[in-house]
Enzyme design. Structure first.
Site, PDB file in Angstrom:
ATOM      1  N   LYS A  32       0.869  -1.305  -0.116  1.00 32.60           N
ATOM      2  CA  LYS A  32       0.062   0.010  -0.117  1.00 32.60           C
ATOM      3  C   LYS A  32       0.851   1.221  -0.077  1.00 32.60           C
ATOM      4  CE  LYS A  32      -4.434  -1.570   1.871  1.00 32.60           C
ATOM      5  NZ  LYS A  32      -5.371  -1.275   2.580  1.00 32.60           N
ATOM      6  N   LYS A  58      -4.789  -9.206  -7.193  1.00 27.46           N
ATOM      7  CA  LYS A  58      -6.157  -9.052  -6.223  1.00 27.46           C
ATOM      8  C   LYS A  58      -7.121  -8.216  -6.543  1.00 27.46           C
ATOM      9  CE  LYS A  58      -6.169  -7.299  -2.179  1.00 27.46           C
ATOM     10  NZ  LYS A  58      -5.954  -6.526  -0.840  1.00 27.46           N
ATOM     11  N   LYS A 116     -10.243  -2.534  -4.261  1.00 29.13           N
ATOM     12  CA  LYS A 116     -10.982  -1.228  -4.695  1.00 29.13           C
ATOM     13  C   LYS A 116      -9.959  -0.050  -5.249  1.00 29.13           C
ATOM     14  CE  LYS A 116     -12.233  -1.622   0.167  1.00 29.13           C
ATOM     15  NZ  LYS A 116     -13.075  -1.913   1.032  1.00 29.13           N
TER      16      LYS A 116
HETATM   17  P1  TYM Z   1     -10.644  -4.649   3.775  1.00 30.25           P
HETATM   18  O1  TYM Z   1     -11.779  -3.420   4.092  1.00 30.25           O
HETATM   19  O2  TYM Z   1      -9.597  -4.243   2.979  1.00 30.25           O
HETATM   20  O3  TYM Z   1     -11.461  -5.861   3.412  1.00 30.25           O
HETATM   21  C1  TYM Z   1     -12.484  -6.348   4.015  1.00 30.25           C
HETATM   22  C2  TYM Z   1     -12.571  -7.982   3.970  1.00 30.25           C
HETATM   23  O4  TYM Z   1     -12.703  -8.302   2.359  1.00 30.25           O
HETATM   24  C3  TYM Z   1     -11.704  -9.106   2.107  1.00 30.25           C
HETATM   25  N1  TYM Z   1     -11.171  -8.920   0.585  1.00 30.25           N
HETATM   26  C4  TYM Z   1     -11.025 -10.078  -0.154  1.00 30.25           C
HETATM   27  N2  TYM Z   1     -11.000 -11.239  -0.075  1.00 30.25           N
HETATM   28  C5  TYM Z   1     -11.114 -12.046  -0.994  1.00 30.25           C
HETATM   29  N3  TYM Z   1     -10.610 -11.601  -2.433  1.00 30.25           N
HETATM   30  C6  TYM Z   1     -10.029 -10.287  -2.289  1.00 30.25           C
HETATM   31  N4  TYM Z   1     -10.033  -9.848  -3.577  1.00 30.25           N
HETATM   32  C7  TYM Z   1     -10.575  -9.362  -1.251  1.00 30.25           C
HETATM   33  N5  TYM Z   1     -10.324  -8.077  -1.070  1.00 30.25           N
HETATM   34  C8  TYM Z   1     -10.826  -7.767   0.216  1.00 30.25           C
HETATM   35  C9  TYM Z   1     -10.706  -8.805   3.262  1.00 30.25           C
HETATM   36  O5  TYM Z   1      -9.643  -9.884   3.485  1.00 30.25           O
HETATM   37  C10 TYM Z   1     -11.367  -8.546   4.533  1.00 30.25           C
HETATM   38  O6  TYM Z   1     -11.620  -9.516   5.202  1.00 30.25           O
HETATM   39  N6  TYM Z   1      -8.104  -4.641   7.694  1.00 30.25           N
HETATM   40  C11 TYM Z   1      -9.188  -5.100   7.270  1.00 30.25           C
HETATM   41  C12 TYM Z   1     -10.262  -4.624   8.140  1.00 30.25           C
HETATM   42  C13 TYM Z   1     -10.295  -4.633   9.668  1.00 30.25           C
HETATM   43  C14 TYM Z   1     -10.389  -5.903  10.135  1.00 30.25           C
HETATM   44  C15 TYM Z   1     -10.566  -5.864  11.526  1.00 30.25           C
HETATM   45  C16 TYM Z   1     -10.856  -7.269   9.712  1.00 30.25           C
HETATM   46  C17 TYM Z   1     -10.069  -3.794  10.328  1.00 30.25           C
HETATM   47  N7  TYM Z   1     -10.235  -4.462  11.726  1.00 30.25           N
HETATM   48  C18 TYM Z   1     -10.483  -6.802  12.460  1.00 30.25           C
HETATM   49  C19 TYM Z   1     -10.949  -8.318  10.810  1.00 30.25           C
HETATM   50  C20 TYM Z   1     -10.937  -8.086  12.055  1.00 30.25           C
HETATM   51  C21 TYM Z   1      -9.115  -4.553   5.856  1.00 30.25           C
HETATM   52  O7  TYM Z   1      -8.720  -3.391   5.439  1.00 30.25           O
HETATM   53  O8  TYM Z   1      -9.947  -5.283   5.281  1.00 30.25           O
END
Ligand code: TYM
Length: 333
Positions: free
Chosen positions: A114, A198, A201
């Site tokens: 990132k 991957k 967004k």
């Molecule tokens: P974030 O917002 O980037 O993504 C949310 C969830 O979507 C999953 N994800 C994917 N899974 C499969 N293929 C993909 N291409 C893909 N893109 C995103 C992510 O793995 C995630 O599960 N840090 C985390 C958010 C967070 C969190 C937490 C998660 C903050 N605190 C506590 C669990 C527990 C994040 O940025 O996810």
């Protein structure tokens, strides 16, 4: 035994099929098991690790909550709230920052991706964001955390932080090291334009992802234009390893139709991509359009969403405040 489930999604706009298949679809299944107690968080503090337009952020918080509900999360069964409305997350994050080690954070591959080449210009928040994530999870004594593959390393860090805290402060089992719940298949949905990247967004190409609020026409168009190769579809899994685009599209089909990858391979073996893409597009539209329509319907009633988030925050606050009180006592505050 009751499983305590916690997970979060950033409100950064453009929730996509990767978020849905990798995470949100799983949130709904877990919620519907009466043995689970589920907490789902719109992690708005995480979103501000990169620059946000305040008006957009507010809109995206509501949109993410709407996407949760439209996908099947029920605010009567699960706690649904936004992170910034529970102060213990930021407070806990500071205490845990003093437990986590620089060397641990330096290994986080997502920060490297990132921050890009110019990491001196990345925010400090982006660097320490996995500690905030650990606080999110540990404040609720979550035993299980459903996420996509990309969050695995962050969960390992949460476990390390929990164990070190318990050891440093001689507080055995006070913080619970959480188990990741990562699906064996379909935990990493790839870009529709590049099977080695991957679905994300932040990809500048809209054609790389299906967004949860895309119209049927947009979905058909994106699936039609998805990158493929020139071979017909394979008749076994082995041949897929060198065909990332085919593997990804077959994976999306399998996940959305709730059938195994091998059953999907058998269904389309030897067929050409255009025939498969027609079926895939119909399936994606069938599954995603109702969500998209529901998101737009819910978004018309901002008071309804705000009420759900406020009620959820009150419930979350009760749990997190109690935990942070004890955490502070242990630290000596
Ligand atoms: P974030 O917002 O980037 O993504 C949310 C969830 O979507 C999953 N994800 C994917 N899974 C499969 N293929 C993909 N291409 C893909 N893109 C995103 C992510 O793995 C995630 O599960 N840090 C985390 C958010 C967070 C969190 C937490 C998660 C903050 N605190 C506590 C669990 C527990 C994040 O940025 O996810």
């Amino acid at each position: 035994m009751t499983k305590k489930i916690f997970s979060g999604v950033q409100p950064t706009g453009n929730l996509h099929l990767g978020n849905y298949i990798g995470a949100i679809k799983n949130f709904v299944n877990l919620q519907n098991d009466p043995n689970n107690f589920c907490i789902y968080c719109v992690v708005d503090l995480h979103a501000t690790t990169v620059k946000q337009d305040p008006k957009e952020l507010k809109k995206n918080i509501r949109e993410t909550a709407a996407a949760f509900i439209a996908s099947g999360l029920d605010y009567k069964k699960s706690i649904i709230f936004n992170q910034s409305s529970v102060p213990a997350h930021a407070e806990g994050s500071w205490i845990l920052s003093c437990v986590a080690r620089m060397g641990w954070l330096n290994r986080m591959t997502q920060f490297k991706e990132k921050a890009g080449k110019d990491k001196e210009k990345a925010s400090v928040g982006l660097y320490i964001y996995p500690i905030l994530m650990a606080a999110d999870i540990l404040l609720y004594d979550a035993t299980h955390v459903p996420v996509g593959e990309d969050q695995k390393q962050h969960l390992e860090l949460s476990r390390d932080i929990a164990n070190k805290f318990n050891l440093d402060f001689n507080a055995p089992n006070f913080l619970i090291a959480p188990e990741p719940l990562i699906q064996k298949k379909f935990a990493r949905i790839m870009s529709l334009k590049d099977g080695n990247k991957k679905m994300s967004k932040s990809d500048p190409s809209e054609l790389s992802r299906v967004n949860l609020n895309d119209s049927s026409d947009e979905i058909y168009n994106k699936i039609k234009k998805a990158k493929t190769d020139s071979e017909p579809l394979p008749d076994n899994e082995k041949n897929l390893s060198s065909r990332p685009e085919a593997e990804n599209l077959l994976g999306i089909y399998s996940s959305l139709s709730d059938q195994s990858l091998i059953d999907t391979i058998n269904e389309f073996s030897g067929k050409n991509f255009s025939e498969f893409k027609d079926k895939l597009a119909n399936l994606v539209v069938d599954k995603i359009s109702p969500i998209s329509l529901e998101i737009n319907k819910i978004l018309k009633d901002e008071n309804f969403i705000d009420k759900i988030l406020i009620e959820g925050s009150q419930k979350a606050n009760k749990i997190a405040t109690e935990k942070i009180k004890n955490l502070k006592k242990i630290v000596g505050f």
